[in-house]
Design an enzyme around this catalytic site. Structure first.
Site, PDB file in Angstrom:
ATOM      1  N   ASP A   1     -12.835  -8.364   4.476  1.00  0.00           N
ATOM      2  CA  ASP A   1     -14.119  -8.462   3.766  1.00  0.00           C
ATOM      3  C   ASP A   1     -14.657  -9.894   3.840  1.00  0.00           C
ATOM      4  O   ASP A   1     -15.859 -10.116   3.989  1.00  0.00           O
ATOM      5  CB  ASP A   1     -13.981  -8.031   2.300  1.00  0.00           C
ATOM      6  CG  ASP A   1     -14.193  -6.519   2.115  1.00  0.00           C
ATOM      7  OD1 ASP A   1     -13.895  -5.769   3.063  1.00  0.00           O
ATOM      8  OD2 ASP A   1     -14.649  -6.106   1.037  1.00  0.00           O
TER       9      ASP A   1
ATOM     10  N   LYS B   1       2.613 -14.819   3.345  1.00  0.00           N
ATOM     11  CA  LYS B   1       2.828 -15.584   2.106  1.00  0.00           C
ATOM     12  C   LYS B   1       4.338 -15.726   1.936  1.00  0.00           C
ATOM     13  O   LYS B   1       4.916 -15.416   0.877  1.00  0.00           O
ATOM     14  CB  LYS B   1       2.177 -14.838   0.918  1.00  0.00           C
ATOM     15  CG  LYS B   1       2.182 -15.584  -0.386  1.00  0.00           C
ATOM     16  CD  LYS B   1       1.131 -16.676  -0.488  1.00  0.00           C
ATOM     17  CE  LYS B   1       1.249 -17.435  -1.789  1.00  0.00           C
ATOM     18  NZ  LYS B   1       0.381 -18.633  -1.839  1.00  0.00           N
TER      19      LYS B   1
ATOM     20  N   ASP C   1      -6.718  -6.379   4.197  1.00  0.00           N
ATOM     21  CA  ASP C   1      -7.837  -5.761   3.482  1.00  0.00           C
ATOM     22  C   ASP C   1      -8.749  -6.846   2.921  1.00  0.00           C
ATOM     23  O   ASP C   1      -9.979  -6.814   3.085  1.00  0.00           O
ATOM     24  CB  ASP C   1      -7.265  -4.891   2.350  1.00  0.00           C
ATOM     25  CG  ASP C   1      -8.347  -4.099   1.639  1.00  0.00           C
ATOM     26  OD1 ASP C   1      -9.421  -3.888   2.236  1.00  0.00           O
ATOM     27  OD2 ASP C   1      -8.123  -3.694   0.497  1.00  0.00           O
TER      28      ASP C   1
ATOM     29  N   ASP D   1      -3.523 -17.977   1.583  1.00  0.00           N
ATOM     30  CA  ASP D   1      -4.541 -18.691   0.800  1.00  0.00           C
ATOM     31  C   ASP D   1      -5.181 -19.802   1.617  1.00  0.00           C
ATOM     32  O   ASP D   1      -6.407 -19.998   1.576  1.00  0.00           O
ATOM     33  CB  ASP D   1      -3.966 -19.214  -0.533  1.00  0.00           C
ATOM     34  CG  ASP D   1      -2.546 -19.744  -0.415  1.00  0.00           C
ATOM     35  OD1 ASP D   1      -1.916 -19.517   0.634  1.00  0.00           O
ATOM     36  OD2 ASP D   1      -2.069 -20.387  -1.357  1.00  0.00           O
TER      37      ASP D   1
ATOM     38  N   TYR E   1       0.806  -1.223   0.000  1.00  0.00           N
ATOM     39  CA  TYR E   1       0.000   0.000   0.000  1.00  0.00           C
ATOM     40  C   TYR E   1       0.840   1.274   0.000  1.00  0.00           C
ATOM     41  O   TYR E   1       0.303   2.365   0.086  1.00  0.00           O
ATOM     42  CB  TYR E   1      -0.937   0.021   1.223  1.00  0.00           C
ATOM     43  CG  TYR E   1      -2.213  -0.747   0.971  1.00  0.00           C
ATOM     44  CD1 TYR E   1      -2.163  -2.099   0.672  1.00  0.00           C
ATOM     45  CD2 TYR E   1      -3.449  -0.128   1.015  1.00  0.00           C
ATOM     46  CE1 TYR E   1      -3.318  -2.815   0.423  1.00  0.00           C
ATOM     47  CE2 TYR E   1      -4.613  -0.839   0.768  1.00  0.00           C
ATOM     48  CZ  TYR E   1      -4.534  -2.175   0.476  1.00  0.00           C
ATOM     49  OH  TYR E   1      -5.673  -2.881   0.227  1.00  0.00           O
TER      50      TYR E   1
END
Ligand code: ATP
Length: 345
Positions: free
Chosen positions: A243, A181, A239, A215, A129
């Site tokens: 959601d 990751k 982020d 994942d 970001y």
């Protein structure tokens, strides 16, 4: 505690874009009824800032937050692709709001998942970001190649990791799961994993710690979300996962967020400006109201934060007044009126 003799607390209020003004108005009404004595400085940002001042983050808004160090913010619209840089990201940078706290708790039972109670802690200032992006032109195509660079620092990773473990201790949580990751982005998220593990050692015997690749975590959240307690992760993964987590507790209308930093704290809903339903009077104000409850906890008015949460719970579950996203038929105003009746009883 009676509120009559409490001093007023200066705070910045940003109505925001899309459904922002509707849900902010509803939330301020509920706070007034509660007797939360905020002295609001109303400021604009996002599209509203562009329209009023030609700037998505006007200086007067920044000055206000520098003064108050406390803000309640409606969602701000960011153009997709070109246009200006996200005002949310700029606010997080300006006030060094390094920790994004997103608690997700089932309020309405009987949904697809019951008894969800987990907290996502997202690093808020680093990773992908930071906005280091550019194109390389080839053969007359100015956008032939797009590049983005992520930046994680050991100090930044340590700061969010310490925040996560301290948060777990303070809030009676048992476990922190590090999400990364590091098998692919070995440097960028490897540093995050290693630094967070180091911090975890200081909490051994008090807070359990495990780790997941992002994942696998996304799948596990769907298969068995109850295995998670506190999740700490980098900016982009946070982020996306927040959601997904909102989907476990009834959708985006139900999840609040707090941006906590060295120089200020800004409270908001996790959802965006929802332009598709803006102005229709049907938005669910609960996420922002829960953010206001977090704001009350933050200023040591847990009594009022608790009353607001109880009022929301009773309005949704006893009175069964719910907006359309929750399967109900209430408008934003009808929900707010029902909540106010509850807060007054
Ligand atoms: P952003 O990228 O700005 O975070 P987003 O892509 O996550 O935004 P949102 O605007 O948050 O998208 O919401 C997606 C959809 O969810 C909206 O278009 C709307 O239909 C629904 N939604 C979001 N928030 C609410 C709410 N408070 N009440 C009702 N519906 C909502």
């Amino acid at each position: 505690m009676s509120t009559a003799n409490q001093p007023t607390i200066p705070a910045t209020l940003i109505p925001g874009d899309g459904i922002g003004p509707e849900i902010v108005e509803a939330t301020v009404m509920a706070l007034d009824v509660l007797g939360a004595r905020f002295d609001w400085e109303t400021c604009s940002a996002g599209l509203a800032g562009m329209k009023e001042f030609g700037d998505p983050l006007p200086q007067s808004t920044l000055d206000s937050i520098h003064r108050t160090k406390l803000a309640l913010k409606g969602p701000l619209e960011t153009p997709v692709g070109g246009g200006y840089r996200s005002s949310n990201v700029r606010l997080r940078e300006e006030f060094k709001l390094y920790a994004n706290v997103r608690p997700a708790k089932t309020i309405i039972p009987g949904g697809r998942y019951d008894d969800i109670d987990l907290v996502l802690l997202r690093e808020n200032n680093e990773g992908l970001y930071v906005g280091f992006e550019h194109y390389i032109p080839i053969d007359g195509d100015p956008h032939a190649v797009a590049m983005a660079t992520g930046v994680n620092t050991r100090a930044g990773c340590r700061r969010i990791a310490e925040y996560a473990f301290d948060y777990a201790v303070k809030n009676g949580r048992k476990k922190v799961t590090i999400v990364h990751k590091a098998n692919i982005m070995k440097a960028l998220t490897g540093l995050f994993l290693d630094t967070t593990r180091e911090v975890a050692k200081k909490y051994e015997g008090r807070i359990e710690c495990d780790q997941r690749i992002v994942d696998a975590c996304a799948m596990q959240l769907v298969l068995n979300p109850w295995q998670f307690d506190v999740i700490v992760t980098t900016n982009l993964f946070g982020d996306i996962l927040s959601d997904e987590i909102a989907g476990l507790v009834g959708g985006l209308g139900m999840v609040p967020g707090a941006n906590i930093g060295v120089e200020a704290a800004i409270f908001e809903a996790v959802h965006g400006s929802a332009p598709d339903i803006a102005g229709k009077g049907i938005a669910n104000p609960v996420a922002l109201m829960l953010a206001a409850a977090m704001m009350l906890d933050h200023i040591d008015r847990r009594d009022l934060g608790g009353r607001l949460r109880q009022g929301i719970d009773a309005t949704l579950n006893v009175d069964k007044v719910r907006t359309g996203d929750l399967g109900g038929t209430a408008s934003t105003k009808q929900f707010t009126a029902a909540l106010i009746r509850r807060l007054n009883t």
